[in-house]
Write an enzyme that holds these catalytic residues in place. Sequence first.
Site, PDB file in Angstrom:
ATOM      1  N   TRP A   1       0.833  -1.072  -0.215  1.00 14.86           N
ATOM      2  CA  TRP A   1      -0.151  -0.005   0.094  1.00 14.86           C
ATOM      3  C   TRP A   1       0.879   1.139  -0.085  1.00 14.86           C
ATOM      4  O   TRP A   1       1.882   1.394   0.614  1.00 14.86           O
ATOM      5  CB  TRP A   1      -0.818   0.020   1.130  1.00 14.86           C
ATOM      6  CG  TRP A   1      -1.385   1.344   1.649  1.00 14.86           C
ATOM      7  CD1 TRP A   1      -0.836   2.396   2.333  1.00 14.86           C
ATOM      8  CD2 TRP A   1      -2.859   1.843   1.288  1.00 14.86           C
ATOM      9  NE1 TRP A   1      -1.786   3.397   2.514  1.00 14.86           N
ATOM     10  CE2 TRP A   1      -2.942   3.127   1.658  1.00 14.86           C
ATOM     11  CE3 TRP A   1      -3.864   1.191   0.701  1.00 14.86           C
ATOM     12  CZ2 TRP A   1      -4.268   3.487   1.556  1.00 14.86           C
ATOM     13  CZ3 TRP A   1      -4.896   1.828   0.500  1.00 14.86           C
ATOM     14  CH2 TRP A   1      -5.201   3.148   1.019  1.00 14.86           C
TER      15      TRP A   1
ATOM     16  N   ASN B   1       0.303   5.750   0.379  1.00 15.01           N
ATOM     17  CA  ASN B   1      -0.821   6.970   0.231  1.00 15.01           C
ATOM     18  C   ASN B   1       0.157   8.072   0.138  1.00 15.01           C
ATOM     19  O   ASN B   1       1.109   8.067  -1.171  1.00 15.01           O
ATOM     20  CB  ASN B   1      -1.878   6.887   1.347  1.00 15.01           C
ATOM     21  CG  ASN B   1      -1.567   6.950   2.756  1.00 15.01           C
ATOM     22  OD1 ASN B   1      -1.326   5.784   3.059  1.00 15.01           O
ATOM     23  ND2 ASN B   1      -1.644   7.909   3.268  1.00 15.01           N
ATOM     24  N   ASP B   2       0.021   9.152   0.620  1.00 13.60           N
ATOM     25  CA  ASP B   2       0.469  10.431   0.364  1.00 13.60           C
ATOM     26  C   ASP B   2       1.987  10.324   0.043  1.00 13.60           C
ATOM     27  O   ASP B   2       2.908   9.688   0.772  1.00 13.60           O
ATOM     28  CB  ASP B   2       0.514  11.313   1.751  1.00 13.60           C
ATOM     29  CG  ASP B   2      -0.781  11.369   2.332  1.00 13.60           C
ATOM     30  OD1 ASP B   2      -1.627  10.586   2.065  1.00 13.60           O
ATOM     31  OD2 ASP B   2      -0.645  11.883   3.462  1.00 13.60           O
TER      32      ASP B   2
ATOM     33  N   GLN C   1       3.631   7.559   2.287  1.00 13.83           N
ATOM     34  CA  GLN C   1       3.289   6.607   3.175  1.00 13.83           C
ATOM     35  C   GLN C   1       2.977   5.106   2.724  1.00 13.83           C
ATOM     36  O   GLN C   1       2.442   4.892   1.589  1.00 13.83           O
ATOM     37  CB  GLN C   1       1.729   7.416   3.422  1.00 13.83           C
ATOM     38  CG  GLN C   1       1.947   8.651   4.202  1.00 13.83           C
ATOM     39  CD  GLN C   1       1.849   8.254   5.651  1.00 13.83           C
ATOM     40  OE1 GLN C   1       1.088   7.996   6.603  1.00 13.83           O
ATOM     41  NE2 GLN C   1       3.242   8.569   6.162  1.00 13.83           N
TER      42      GLN C   1
ATOM     43  N   ARG D   1      -1.096  16.963  12.858  1.00 12.86           N
ATOM     44  CA  ARG D   1      -0.111  16.255  11.941  1.00 12.86           C
ATOM     45  C   ARG D   1       0.401  16.602  10.306  1.00 12.86           C
ATOM     46  O   ARG D   1       0.004  17.744  10.183  1.00 12.86           O
ATOM     47  CB  ARG D   1      -0.820  14.724  11.373  1.00 12.86           C
ATOM     48  CG  ARG D   1      -1.987  14.994  10.729  1.00 12.86           C
ATOM     49  CD  ARG D   1      -2.956  13.459  10.497  1.00 12.86           C
ATOM     50  NE  ARG D   1      -4.156  13.661   9.850  1.00 12.86           N
ATOM     51  CZ  ARG D   1      -5.315  13.756  10.617  1.00 12.86           C
ATOM     52  NH1 ARG D   1      -5.183  13.733  11.687  1.00 12.86           N
ATOM     53  NH2 ARG D   1      -6.435  13.919   9.957  1.00 12.86           N
ATOM     54  N   ASP D   2       1.232  16.080   9.795  1.00 11.06           N
ATOM     55  CA  ASP D   2       1.836  16.454   8.524  1.00 11.06           C
ATOM     56  C   ASP D   2       2.542  17.675   8.500  1.00 11.06           C
ATOM     57  O   ASP D   2       2.339  18.584   7.568  1.00 11.06           O
ATOM     58  CB  ASP D   2       0.538  16.529   7.457  1.00 11.06           C
ATOM     59  CG  ASP D   2      -0.534  15.060   7.508  1.00 11.06           C
ATOM     60  OD1 ASP D   2       0.074  14.059   7.839  1.00 11.06           O
ATOM     61  OD2 ASP D   2      -1.787  15.356   7.284  1.00 11.06           O
TER      62      ASP D   2
HETATM   63  C1  FRU Z   1      -3.552  12.262   4.520  1.00  8.33           C
HETATM   64  C2  FRU Z   1      -3.247  11.420   5.491  1.00  8.33           C
HETATM   65  C3  FRU Z   1      -2.318  12.188   6.548  1.00  8.33           C
HETATM   66  C4  FRU Z   1      -1.778  11.319   7.397  1.00  8.33           C
HETATM   67  C5  FRU Z   1      -1.855  10.180   6.320  1.00  8.33           C
HETATM   68  C6  FRU Z   1      -1.786   8.782   7.168  1.00  8.33           C
HETATM   69  O1  FRU Z   1      -3.898  11.367   3.442  1.00  8.33           O
HETATM   70  O2  FRU Z   1      -4.498  10.954   6.455  1.00  8.33           O
HETATM   71  O3  FRU Z   1      -3.074  13.164   7.010  1.00  8.33           O
HETATM   72  O4  FRU Z   1      -0.676  11.577   7.752  1.00  8.33           O
HETATM   73  O5  FRU Z   1      -2.564  10.231   5.462  1.00  8.33           O
HETATM   74  O6  FRU Z   1      -1.359   8.017   6.438  1.00  8.33           O
END
Ligand code: FRU
Length: 511
Positions: free
Chosen positions: A37, A39-40, A56, A168-169
């Site tokens: 998987w 993501n970001d 991610q 976060r982030d």
């Molecule tokens: C955005 C998010 C972020 C977080 C991450 C977790 O897509 O929700 O805010 O850091 O993904 O995987």
Amino acid sequence: MKMSEVLREARKYEELTERSIRAEERPVFHLSARVGWMNDPNGFSFYNGKYHMFYQYHPYSSIWGPMHWGHAVSEDLLRWEYLPAALAPDEPCDMDGCFSGSAVTLPDGRQLLMYTGVSMEGLPDGSRSERQQQCLAIGDGIDYDKYSGNPVITSDMLPEGSSRIDFRDPKMLQMEDGSYQVLIGNRPADGSGQILIYKSRDAFHWEYKGILSRNLCRFGRMWECPDYFELDGKSVLIVSPQDMLPEGFEYHNGNGTLALIGHLSEDGSLCEENDQAIDYGIDFYAPQTILTPDGRRVMIGWLQNWDTALAMREKKLKWNGQLSIPRELSIVDGRLYQKPVRELEDRRANKVSYADVMIEGEEERNAADLTEDGQGTDRAFPGVKGRCIDLTVKIRPEDVQTSFDRFIIRFAAAGAQFSMLTWRPKEQVLKIDRKFSGSRRAIIHQRRALVPSEDGSISIRLILDRFSVEAFVNDGRQVLSAVLYTSQEADGISFSCRGRARVDIEKYDLI
Ligand code: FRU
């Protein structure tokens, strides 16, 4: 470097498992999860002569799980080479995940990553709750050591009333005087979003500075993944709001993307002059930008949306998740424009073009009426097909009197499968539609954007790369992106028009 067992395992697993994925099973020039998987995008940076992209990552399955950081490098932003996973959830402050973050280069040449460490905390009433805090890792471009002083921005450094769960982030910025600032997404007491600023002399010791921008429940609720830059005389904040409500054709339901464009006021907060969606398609989220060595502001996002990603819980995909094509940004008339990075032009081959051809006629029909070769009764052109292509179509009415009601471009088409863009000049609406793309789930298949056009003409540059389409409209004034779940043999492209339109077509294979 002292490597934890958790990271060692992840590195061993990804290296072994990756071998079962053939190159043809991946996009050609969009970065996809090494295994499992993604993501970001995280830590997008230029370090030691290469572009670095972290992401991610949950290597062990194709659904979201305890977050690691995957890692890849590139010299041209298009051909990516995987490096071993950079971070794993292996410390008390990030046991439940290393969430999104960013990267800077320290004066001594080391690379510094800041990420959100997720862990559980005990509350006074005896219950337990998630907590998000900001942590550091220092490395050489391959191996990263978590900082012994983690977390460096704790939930006790939040302004009054702010959520400890949604914090976060971090996006670090290097300031001109050598100091640092970081923007962090947070949820204030009103339940919506705000972007907090912390500052530091050395990037290790941080203090709270203030609030860059408050959502005040205008654009969705919590704001994730902030980024900020100055471009063409404007200050630009980009965020990814959760839980949005639709607003005309500008914003759609669910997770979205938002650019706030304006200038910084004296107190350091953003004075907004314009707001807009960043992508009007189906799949684009959590983008990050960098300044390239030659001074371009380039953005890459996750080519997916959360509702689809969570709905399609297929555990057995070899990889699940890809990033967008890198996009060069500019501000024109107060709006954010995006163009595929110019490096893509070096990958063009086999030009085929048709100038000023007439497209007229459209038959009432549905997918079942398509002929075997996917072209149906539409007009197709020799050499104009493919699933890894750069195709520009410029459409205009024949003349003022004989306008047209709608123009359709079908792509990734064969038999009953196709996706399409439909342009309705009278309503000024462009629709992306993947309903007949081969998708078998009740996910979002269509989305529409309002595209201003004085005389009905429109220019669309389509970038297809095996599993995606990104449509750059009118020189990048708007972009519509979507993942395609269509088999690779479906490579037909055709055109139809209710009325009469003239078009210029220019197509390249991307290699
Ligand atoms: C955005 C998010 C972020 C977080 C991450 C977790 O897509 O929700 O805010 O850091 O993904 O995987």
